[in-house]
Write a protein that holds these residues in place. Sequence first.
Motif, PDB file in Angstrom:
ATOM      1  N   TYR A  75       5.452 -48.913  16.206  1.00 24.18           N
ATOM      2  CA  TYR A  75       6.827 -49.299  16.523  1.00 24.18           C
ATOM      3  C   TYR A  75       7.448 -48.158  17.320  1.00 24.18           C
ATOM      4  O   TYR A  75       7.576 -47.037  16.808  1.00 24.18           O
ATOM      5  N   GLY A  76       7.807 -48.407  18.576  1.00 23.38           N
ATOM      6  CA  GLY A  76       8.332 -47.342  19.421  1.00 23.38           C
ATOM      7  C   GLY A  76       9.687 -47.672  20.007  1.00 23.38           C
ATOM      8  O   GLY A  76       9.951 -48.820  20.374  1.00 23.38           O
ATOM      9  N   ILE A  77      10.546 -46.666  20.079  1.00 24.30           N
ATOM     10  CA  ILE A  77      11.868 -46.816  20.690  1.00 24.30           C
ATOM     11  C   ILE A  77      12.098 -45.649  21.647  1.00 24.30           C
ATOM     12  O   ILE A  77      12.089 -44.489  21.220  1.00 24.30           O
ATOM     13  N   ARG A 117       6.404 -39.897  26.652  1.00 18.28           N
ATOM     14  CA  ARG A 117       5.954 -41.013  27.483  1.00 18.28           C
ATOM     15  C   ARG A 117       6.234 -42.301  26.712  1.00 18.28           C
ATOM     16  O   ARG A 117       6.612 -42.273  25.539  1.00 18.28           O
ATOM     17  N   ALA A 118       6.032 -43.420  27.389  1.00 16.66           N
ATOM     18  CA  ALA A 118       6.140 -44.711  26.706  1.00 16.66           C
ATOM     19  C   ALA A 118       4.855 -44.981  25.919  1.00 16.66           C
ATOM     20  O   ALA A 118       3.809 -44.372  26.180  1.00 16.66           O
ATOM     21  N   LEU A 119       4.925 -45.878  24.958  1.00 18.31           N
ATOM     22  CA  LEU A 119       3.718 -46.282  24.245  1.00 18.31           C
ATOM     23  C   LEU A 119       2.759 -46.978  25.207  1.00 18.31           C
ATOM     24  O   LEU A 119       3.169 -47.776  26.044  1.00 18.31           O
ATOM     25  N   ALA A 120       1.483 -46.654  25.088  1.00 21.65           N
ATOM     26  CA  ALA A 120       0.451 -47.307  25.905  1.00 21.65           C
ATOM     27  C   ALA A 120       0.140 -48.690  25.334  1.00 21.65           C
ATOM     28  O   ALA A 120       0.411 -48.964  24.163  1.00 21.65           O
ATOM     29  N   PRO A 121      -0.417 -49.585  26.157  1.00 17.14           N
ATOM     30  CA  PRO A 121      -0.779 -50.918  25.650  1.00 17.14           C
ATOM     31  C   PRO A 121      -1.675 -50.861  24.417  1.00 17.14           C
ATOM     32  O   PRO A 121      -1.563 -51.704  23.530  1.00 17.14           O
ATOM     33  N   PHE A 138      16.595 -43.332  13.506  1.00  8.77           N
ATOM     34  CA  PHE A 138      16.373 -44.028  14.777  1.00  8.77           C
ATOM     35  C   PHE A 138      17.713 -44.477  15.362  1.00  8.77           C
ATOM     36  O   PHE A 138      17.978 -44.288  16.559  1.00  8.77           O
ATOM     37  N   ALA A 139      18.536 -45.097  14.531  1.00 11.64           N
ATOM     38  CA  ALA A 139      19.831 -45.598  14.999  1.00 11.64           C
ATOM     39  C   ALA A 139      20.715 -44.459  15.491  1.00 11.64           C
ATOM     40  O   ALA A 139      21.410 -44.581  16.511  1.00 11.64           O
ATOM     41  N   PHE A 140      20.685 -43.329  14.790  1.00 20.20           N
ATOM     42  CA  PHE A 140      21.479 -42.176  15.195  1.00 20.20           C
ATOM     43  C   PHE A 140      21.040 -41.672  16.562  1.00 20.20           C
ATOM     44  O   PHE A 140      21.868 -41.327  17.413  1.00 20.20           O
ATOM     45  N   ARG A 167       4.786 -45.858  12.271  1.00 22.10           N
ATOM     46  CA  ARG A 167       3.640 -46.716  11.997  1.00 22.10           C
ATOM     47  C   ARG A 167       4.069 -48.165  11.791  1.00 22.10           C
ATOM     48  O   ARG A 167       3.377 -49.096  12.199  1.00 22.10           O
ATOM     49  N   ASP A 168       5.219 -48.358  11.155  1.00 19.40           N
ATOM     50  CA  ASP A 168       5.776 -49.692  10.919  1.00 19.40           C
ATOM     51  C   ASP A 168       7.225 -49.694  11.373  1.00 19.40           C
ATOM     52  O   ASP A 168       7.783 -48.646  11.707  1.00 19.40           O
TER      53      ASP A 168
END
Length: 272
Positions: free
Chosen positions: A93-95, A83-87, A250-252, A239-240
């Motif tokens: 830090y989410g992608i 799911r997407a990050l909640a408010p 992440f980039a991969f 977390r950061d």
Amino acid sequence: MGFVFAALSLNGTSPGAMPVPPRKRAQKLHIAGSTTMGPLLKEIAAKYHLLHPEVAVDVELGGSARGLEDVRAGHAHIAMLSRALAPSERDLYGIPIARDGVGVVVHANNPLRELNAEQLQAIFTGRVQGWQEFGGKRDAIYALGGLRDGASSALFARFLKQPLDAFSLNAAVESNIERLAVVAACENAIAYVSVGSAERAISQGVSVRLLPISGIAASSANIRNGSYPICRALTLASRDAPSGVARSFFAFCLSAQVNGILSAFDFVPYLD
């Protein structure tokens, strides 16, 4: 003289010798969370390791909530969230790396052209049991779904605003491929399946048809542009802001190098 050359050779300083590059320091990356994303991330991690053999990537399943807990506690570098990050989670830090969607299929000969959420709710809770209610033949509806603990079932139930306990299915079948095969063999059947699986089956000549939901076609293109209603983001979170190996991973995950893996799991790349 021969002894001198032998000594030079042993020290790697003989004329013309190729310098040996220093070995990269071994590193570890721990990823935890969503059972939906786990098999996908294991495949991505395996491909990443081939390119970066000095990095050992460990993927642990336990659910999205567990992944968040582990990242916040420092037990994992990256959390997998289906799911997407909640408010309330904006401190992380989410992608999003992919989207998935659930579609509804009927036999290719079924005259039904589309359904809305209310009609789907009536079918899958058993309140309506005959196709004549939707202008079809006076035949019983044969409703198929996934297993109760499957991600597709949870997403579909959330869209219908119904608990899974309220579902009344003729059969629960784990595999998308098996559900599609049943619908192709039974003109009275209806099932919810992965949109990607259904699109692939249709392209291969399987006799099923994806129904538009409230006029919106069930397609990878509409999942990608966000207009299709039964879809969600698959997210990686830390977390950061990621750095070092985590940043590289992440980039991969956002690169075209993983698109084939995403397609194999019937997910849609988040970025075109």
